[in-house]
Motif scaffolding. Structure first.
Motif, PDB file in Angstrom:
ATOM      1  N   HIS A   6       0.831  -1.213   0.000  1.00 59.82           N
ATOM      2  CA  HIS A   6       0.000   0.000   0.000  1.00 59.82           C
ATOM      3  C   HIS A   6       0.850   1.240   0.000  1.00 59.82           C
ATOM      4  O   HIS A   6       0.484   2.254  -0.609  1.00 59.82           O
ATOM      5  N   LYS A   7       1.999   1.174   0.626  1.00 58.82           N
ATOM      6  CA  LYS A   7       2.868   2.346   0.671  1.00 58.82           C
ATOM      7  C   LYS A   7       3.626   2.543  -0.651  1.00 58.82           C
ATOM      8  O   LYS A   7       3.884   3.677  -1.080  1.00 58.82           O
ATOM      9  N   SER A   8       3.988   1.496  -1.316  1.00 53.60           N
ATOM     10  CA  SER A   8       4.806   1.570  -2.550  1.00 53.60           C
ATOM     11  C   SER A   8       4.012   2.132  -3.737  1.00 53.60           C
ATOM     12  O   SER A   8       4.555   2.878  -4.578  1.00 53.60           O
ATOM     13  N   VAL A  12       5.317   4.873  -6.397  1.00 55.47           N
ATOM     14  CA  VAL A  12       5.578   4.518  -7.807  1.00 55.47           C
ATOM     15  C   VAL A  12       4.821   5.481  -8.721  1.00 55.47           C
ATOM     16  O   VAL A  12       5.363   6.025  -9.720  1.00 55.47           O
ATOM     17  N   LEU A  13       3.525   5.719  -8.304  1.00 56.65           N
ATOM     18  CA  LEU A  13       2.710   6.641  -9.101  1.00 56.65           C
ATOM     19  C   LEU A  13       3.340   8.026  -9.122  1.00 56.65           C
ATOM     20  O   LEU A  13       3.396   8.693 -10.171  1.00 56.65           O
ATOM     21  N   LEU A  39       2.966  19.313  -7.720  1.00 50.81           N
ATOM     22  CA  LEU A  39       2.260  19.375  -6.427  1.00 50.81           C
ATOM     23  C   LEU A  39       1.540  18.053  -6.147  1.00 50.81           C
ATOM     24  O   LEU A  39       1.511  17.563  -5.042  1.00 50.81           O
ATOM     25  N   LEU A  40       0.991  17.498  -7.262  1.00 53.84           N
ATOM     26  CA  LEU A  40       0.296  16.200  -7.132  1.00 53.84           C
ATOM     27  C   LEU A  40       1.279  15.100  -6.725  1.00 53.84           C
ATOM     28  O   LEU A  40       0.960  14.222  -5.918  1.00 53.84           O
ATOM     29  N   VAL A  41       2.524  15.222  -7.387  1.00 54.93           N
ATOM     30  CA  VAL A  41       3.571  14.220  -7.047  1.00 54.93           C
ATOM     31  C   VAL A  41       3.830  14.273  -5.536  1.00 54.93           C
ATOM     32  O   VAL A  41       3.894  13.250  -4.849  1.00 54.93           O
ATOM     33  N   LEU A  42       3.938  15.487  -4.999  1.00 51.99           N
ATOM     34  CA  LEU A  42       4.228  15.627  -3.560  1.00 51.99           C
ATOM     35  C   LEU A  42       3.090  15.053  -2.708  1.00 51.99           C
ATOM     36  O   LEU A  42       3.327  14.416  -1.677  1.00 51.99           O
TER      37      LEU A  42
END
Ligand code: ADP
Length: 786
Positions: A6-8, A12-13, A39-42
């Motif tokens: 769940h954390k990975s 990855v996304l 910002l979405l990546v963060l």
């Protein structure tokens, strides 16, 4: 595993999204402001990563934005593209900062939540009821133990603030009062109350409630709890009860120990006294507390007994043995009395080596002194016995010596067999042995035959003319004396009546009929032997005969010697009648010389002369009879008649001396046996003495002679009214020649007394209380003839 997956996924996304944004942004053909998607990546990174990853992600995103700017606009760097890039970097930075701060907030929240649940867990896991109350005292929190303890739902109790429902009604007032005071004063509450339990019973519980200043609210909150102290309270109550009982029994013990009449004490193993009862103070006069403090009890003991006591004490205490000692204890009055001390070791606890000595002291003074007295008596007795034995042995030796070589005569007889016969007689009830033996002569002979002479000494054999003692021993005992049977009978009676000796006179019969008068003594020896000793009276009897002859001669000489005195007394006695006759003769002659002779008067005068002459003749005759012993004219005399005749004789003289003579006599004739002249002379002497005594006296001069009698005696009393006998003369009146008169001879009263005594009477003199002397004598009544 699932968690890691769940954390990975977001990471990855995020990476794919970042790569995609960079590719678009680095393509000059796309002049799009796509870098905002970083910002979405963060957001994706923060969804799965840590704050560090978010920061790293932000740094990567900024770097990618800058790199993409460089790629696209390296040649034509315009301010717009720079501003766009800067804007994108700022946005990335701000977003990253927001995400980091959010992440941190969540972490703090989680920590808070965990702490709260831990606190809750902790609060519920402790076996105490805990609470939190606000400054007004209202409880805002209760842990689960409340429900476990009281069985009540804590939330409903909190809602209605009904926690006092579980408090014992009796404890509510003190609880309210204590809590109110604690809340008002912001002080601690520490109180024990009874709390109703889930099962309905009450248990003692301790309330602790502390005021605490909350740093958050700045108010004073209170935190408290309830702990079960029921067992502790009960234990304390029990302890108190036991303590009370202990106190009572200690008081009783003290009362008991103080009431016993002995000193009681207790000491540790080192002999340090730590207890005395009050009796100690009463007996020794010393305060027992002081003695315990100073440990100087040995000062009470007699100095001579201290070392012995300390030695015994040391030995007993070191061996943990019982201590017993007798010594003298000084008492309050300073005297020492013997006492007995006993102390026993007792272990302090079962199995312990440590001991205490418990003991008592009792008074044995009387016993010890009695014992000492008995010992002294015993010693004295033993000494006496020894002395007596030695004396007896000496006596025995002396006795043996006396027996064998003395000039005194001894005979020893064995009465054992005879005494056995007597014992039987006594057992059969014979009381008077002599009468019994008189009635049973055979029995007497049998008893006398049982007596044996066992020993005689040489002196006795010599006295009785025997050559050897054996000849004398062989004789039957009864034949040794004139009245041998009688003497032996007396010896039997001596034993029978329990008398230890007899004595008397007898005549011993010796060889060939020799007669020896003796004085004998018989004593009983302890072993049935009778020892007789004799004193030869032959010489004594001869001397006695000579003494009797000498005495008769002496008496005669005495009589002759008294003739002189008699002569004087005769002169005295004849003086009066001769003077009387002389006067009568002169009167007669005068009558005859008258012309008219009074024949009748002459006749009376001559009759008086005749009587007086007869009296003179009587006096002379009696005097002669007195000188020649034994010749006296003794006959029955009518005393009253003699008295009246005497008054006639003395009438003339009495008249001249002005003395009245009264005679008080009974009508019945009272006769005595004696010499009438002598008796008349007694009356003449007494009356003349009385007249002489009253001669100088004015007033009444009377002599009274009273005579009375009983069956045996005639009593005569001659009293006068003169001066009486001076005290100092009373004892001397009857001495020969004692007189207070100028012409006296001092024989009259002696003659009177000897005359009365020779007639069997007694003569005495006293003074009358009212004055005057009384001469009294009694005489035996003469026996009626026939
Ligand atoms: P005499 O008459 O010769 O003196 P007595 O022997 O008769 O000798 O008396 C001795 C003394 O006793 C007298 O001298 C007198 O002092 C005293 N006496 C005798 N009778 C009386 C009496 N009735 N009253 C006082 N004194 C007496």
């Amino acid at each position: 595993m699932a968690e890691r997956f769940h954390k990975s996924v977001p990471l990855v996304l995020a990476a794919l999204l970042a790569a995609f944004v960079f590719w678009i942004d680095s393509q000059p053909k796309f002049d799009l402001s796509i870098s905002i998607l970083y910002l979405l990546v963060l957001v994706l990174v923060s969804a799965a990563g840590s704050t560090t990853l978010v920061v790293r992600g932000a740094q990567v995103c900024v770097a990618l934005t800058v790199v993409a700017l460089a790629f696209v606009h390296i040649d034509d760097l315009s301010p717009a593209s720079l501003l766009r890039c800067l804007f994108a970097c700022v946005a990335i930075g701000v977003t990253a900062a927001l995400l980091v701060s959010r992440k941190r907030l969540e972490a703090t929240k989680r920590d808070l939540e965990r702490s709260r649940s831990e606190v809750e867990l902790f609060a519920n896991s402790v076996p105490y009821v805990l609470w939190h109350s606000n400054p007004r005292g209202e409880i805002v929190y209760l842990n689960e133990s409340w429900t476990a303890v009281t069985g009540l739902d804590r939330w409903s109790v909190l809602e209605g603030q009904r926690y006092n429902d579980v408090v014992h009604p009796d404890d509510i007032p003190i609880l309210n009062e204590t809590v109110s005071a604690a809340v008002a004063n912001r002080t601690q509450t520490d109180l024990k109350v009874r709390i109703r339990q889930a099962n309905g019973s009450y248990r003692w519980m301790q309330i602790y409630d502390n005021p605490v200043l909350s740093p958050l609210t700045g108010q004073v909150d209170r935190y408290g709890g309830l702990s079960d102290v029921h067992n502790e309270v009960l234990a304390k109550e029990e302890l108190q009860r036991v303590r009370n009982e202990l106190e009572i029994s200690r008081a009783e013990l003290a009362y008991f120990t103080d009431s016993v009449p002995q000193i009681l004490w207790r000491a540790d193993a080192e002999a340090n006294i730590d207890f005395y009862n009050r009796r100690y103070t009463e007996i020794t006069g010393r305060d027992f507390r002081e003695t315990i403090r100073r440990q100087d009890y040995i000062d009470d003991y007699h100095p001579d007994d201290r070392d012995d006591f300390l030695r015994l004490q040391r030995e007993a205490f070191s061996a943990r043995r019982e201590l017993r000692a007798n010594f003298r204890l000084r008492h309050a009055d300073g005297s020492y009395r013997w006492i007995s001390l006993v102390g026993r070791p007792v272990r302090v606890t079962e199995g312990s080596e440590d001991v205490r000595y418990y003991g008592g002291i009792s008074d044995i003074h009387e016993e010890v002194t009695a014992h000492q007295k008995v010992r002294e008596l015993n010693e004295t007795l033993e000494q006496r016995v020894a002395e007596r034995t030695a004396e007896l042995m000496r006596t025995e030796r002396r006795y043996a010596g006396l027996f064998d070589i003395s000039n005194m005569t001894f005979a020893e007889m064995d009465f054992n067999a005879a005494e056995t016969i007597l014992d039987h007689l006594k057992a059969s009830g014979v009381a008077d042995l002599r009468s019994y033996m008189a009635a049973h002569p055979d029995e007497l002979s049998r008893t006398l035959n049982a007596i044996q002479t066992t020993r005689v000494n040489e002196a006795l054999a010599r006295l009785l003319g025997y050559d050897s003692v054996a000849d004398l021993v062989a004789l039957p005992p009864a034949q040794i004396a004139d009245d041998g049977r009688e003497i032996l009978l007396r010896q039997l009676v001596m034993y029978y009546d329990g008398v230890d000796h007899i004595d008397g006179r007898t005549v011993l019969i010796g060889k060939g009929g020799r007669r020896v008068p003796v004085y004998f003594t018989v004593i009983r020896l302890p072993d049935g032997l009778h020892l007789s000793s004799h004193v030869d009276l032959s010489d004594q009897e001869r001397i006695e005969g000579m003494r009797r002859a000498a005495q008769a001669e002496l008496a005669r000489a005495n009589r002759v010697a008294t003739v002189g005195a008699f002569s004087a007394s005769i002169a005295h006695e004849l003086n009066q009648p001769i003077a009387s006759m002389l006067m009568d003769a002169q009167t007669g002659l005068r009558l005859l010389s008258r012309e008219q002779t009074d024949i009748a008067m002459l006749h009376r005068i001559l009759q008086r002369v005749e009587r007086t002459a007869q009296r003179v003749a009587g006096i002379v005759q009696r005097t002669r009879d007195n000188i020649v012993a034994g010749r006296r004219a003794v006959r029955a005399i009518d005393l009253c008649r003699l008295l009246f005749e005497t008054r006639d004789l003395l009438a003339h003289d009495l008249r001249r001396a002005n003395v009245e003579l009264e005679i008080v006599c009974s009508d019945a004739p009272l006769q005595v046996s004696g010499d009438p002249i002598e008796l008349q002379q007694v009356f003449v002497n007494l009356v003349n003495n009385a007249a002489d005594a009253m001669r100088e006296q004015p007033g009444l001069r009377r002599v009274t002679i009273e005579i009375d009698a009983d069956d045996e005696l005639i009593r005569v009393r001659v009293a006068d009214t003169g001066p009486g006998i001076p005290e100092q003369h009373v004892d001397r009146l009857f001495e020969p020649f004692f007189t207070t008169k100028a012409n006296g001879i001092g024989m009259g009263l002696q003659i009177c007394r000897s005359a009365v005594e020779s007639m069997g009477g007694q003569f005495s003199v006293t003074n009358q209380p009212a004055g005057g002397a009384v001469f009294s004598f009694d005489l035996p009544l003469a026996q009626e003839p026939g």
